[in-house]
Design an enzyme around this catalytic site. Structure first.
Site, PDB file in Angstrom:
ATOM      1  N   ASP A   1      -2.442  -1.611  -4.058  1.00 55.23           N
ATOM      2  CA  ASP A   1      -2.552  -0.092  -4.231  1.00 55.23           C
ATOM      3  C   ASP A   1      -1.404   0.798  -4.269  1.00 55.23           C
ATOM      4  O   ASP A   1      -0.937   1.117  -3.394  1.00 55.23           O
ATOM      5  CB  ASP A   1      -3.494   0.493  -3.270  1.00 55.23           C
ATOM      6  CG  ASP A   1      -3.923   2.073  -3.509  1.00 55.23           C
ATOM      7  OD1 ASP A   1      -3.370   2.185  -4.644  1.00 55.23           O
ATOM      8  OD2 ASP A   1      -4.549   2.567  -2.630  1.00 55.23           O
TER       9      ASP A   1
ATOM     10  N   HIS B   1     -12.100   1.839  -4.506  1.00 54.52           N
ATOM     11  CA  HIS B   1     -11.069   0.845  -5.583  1.00 54.52           C
ATOM     12  C   HIS B   1     -12.122  -0.463  -5.553  1.00 54.52           C
ATOM     13  O   HIS B   1     -12.864  -0.515  -4.906  1.00 54.52           O
ATOM     14  CB  HIS B   1      -9.908   0.265  -4.653  1.00 54.52           C
ATOM     15  CG  HIS B   1      -8.945   1.333  -4.479  1.00 54.52           C
ATOM     16  ND1 HIS B   1      -7.788   1.683  -5.346  1.00 54.52           N
ATOM     17  CD2 HIS B   1      -8.957   2.424  -3.499  1.00 54.52           C
ATOM     18  CE1 HIS B   1      -7.238   2.588  -4.764  1.00 54.52           C
ATOM     19  NE2 HIS B   1      -7.905   3.422  -3.699  1.00 54.52           N
TER      20      HIS B   1
ATOM     21  N   TYR C   1       0.942  -1.051   0.042  1.00 54.22           N
ATOM     22  CA  TYR C   1       0.038  -0.033  -0.043  1.00 54.22           C
ATOM     23  C   TYR C   1       1.005   1.088   0.054  1.00 54.22           C
ATOM     24  O   TYR C   1       1.432   1.538   0.877  1.00 54.22           O
ATOM     25  CB  TYR C   1      -0.945   0.021   1.212  1.00 54.22           C
ATOM     26  CG  TYR C   1      -2.050   1.056   1.286  1.00 54.22           C
ATOM     27  CD1 TYR C   1      -2.107   1.970   0.267  1.00 54.22           C
ATOM     28  CD2 TYR C   1      -2.417   1.769   2.592  1.00 54.22           C
ATOM     29  CE1 TYR C   1      -3.213   2.895   0.402  1.00 54.22           C
ATOM     30  CE2 TYR C   1      -2.789   2.698   2.730  1.00 54.22           C
ATOM     31  CZ  TYR C   1      -3.479   3.493   1.613  1.00 54.22           C
ATOM     32  OH  TYR C   1      -4.277   4.565   1.664  1.00 54.22           O
TER      33      TYR C   1
END
Length: 271
Positions: free
Chosen positions: A158, A262, A113
């Site tokens: 991500d 998302h 992330y």
């Protein structure tokens, strides 16, 4: 053997548990990598997720922010947490699956992330952007020190960068917007080259085709506006390039009840 692996910034795993259940029920991935779980390890809904068939769960969380987790139907042989974040955030988790993943050497899955970087793309006046660039520099350096292995490995998460012109709804409009600025795209490319990673999503979906995984909550009608960005990624090591069988972006999940901004990306590998 086919292995299905999902990556999803869930934006609070406890709040979105109903749609996690829905996704798992409909798609049954072998591995689920979650980002932005937003809860400390002792409050992660482990029992709920084990009840869905994921006996092997590893989390790296913190209260209220960040956090990553890996849910696996296959045994996990080892776990690593890389030191990529100068602020000590929980933003990385790596698990190595054993021989059940189709090889005596196993398979390493990195779940990242990357910091979003705030609103102003200037590291001199925006520490969040400076932090993002530093994090990417650490990712670039990692293959050299062995932290980020890239043999029989998958890197997902991500990454908060949309690198291609077709990864954003408007290249011209977003050139000075954090996530698509030239300095971020250049850093993104350096990280990929350092580990000799393959962009599995673009291996399966032509680079000429628009491809998004994120749509802002600020849009009153995200589907009609379709102003998305590809912020979520699946990379594979060179020795797994031929193993990538399919990539699916589960766009409909953006319209589920109380969604994340998302959507899941589902990859199938033939190991």
């Amino acid at each position: 053997m086919p292995l299905t692996l999902a990556t999803w910034n869930i934006n609070s795993v406890r709040l979105r548990l109903p749609i996690v259940r829905r996704f798992i029920g409909e798609y049954q991935p072998d591995i689920v990598c979650l980002q932005e779980t937003k809860c400390p390890d002792d409050q992660f809904p482990t029992a709920d997720l084990r009840a869905l068939g994921y006996e092997h769960i590893v989390v790296n969380g913190q209260k209220g922010y960040h956090g990553v987790a890996v849910l696996s139907r296959l045994p996990i042989a080892s776990v690593e947490r890389g030191l990529f974040c100068r602020h000590g955030h929980s933003r990385h988790l790596a698990v190595t699956l054993g021989e059940a993943a189709g090889s005596a050497s196993g398979l390493t899955i990195h779940n990242f992330y990357v910091p979003a970087g705030g609103d102003e793309p200037d590291p001199e006046i925006n520490d969040k952007f400076a932090h993002k660039l530093h994090f990417l520099d650490c990712m670039e350096a990692a293959p050299g020190n062995g932290t980020l292995r890239s043999q029989r490995a998958v890197l997902v998460g991500d990454l908060n960068i949309a690198p291609l012109e077709t990864d954003v709804w408007s290249h011209k409009a977003l050139l000075s917007v954090v996530s698509h600025t030239p300095v971020e795209v250049e850093r993104f490319g350096r990280v990929m080259r350092a580990g000799a990673w393959i962009d599995a999503m673009r291996q399966c979906i032509p680079a000429e085709q628009k491809l998004y995984t994120w749509w802002s909550y600020r849009s009153p009608d995200w589907a009609a506006a379709d102003k998305g960005r590809r912020l979520d990624h699946v990379w594979v090591s060179q020795d797994l390039g031929a193993a990538v069988d399919d990539i699916r972006v589960i766009k409909e999940a953006r319209g589920w009840d109380r969604p994340s901004d998302h959507v899941p990306v589902l990859a199938t590998l033939q190991l």
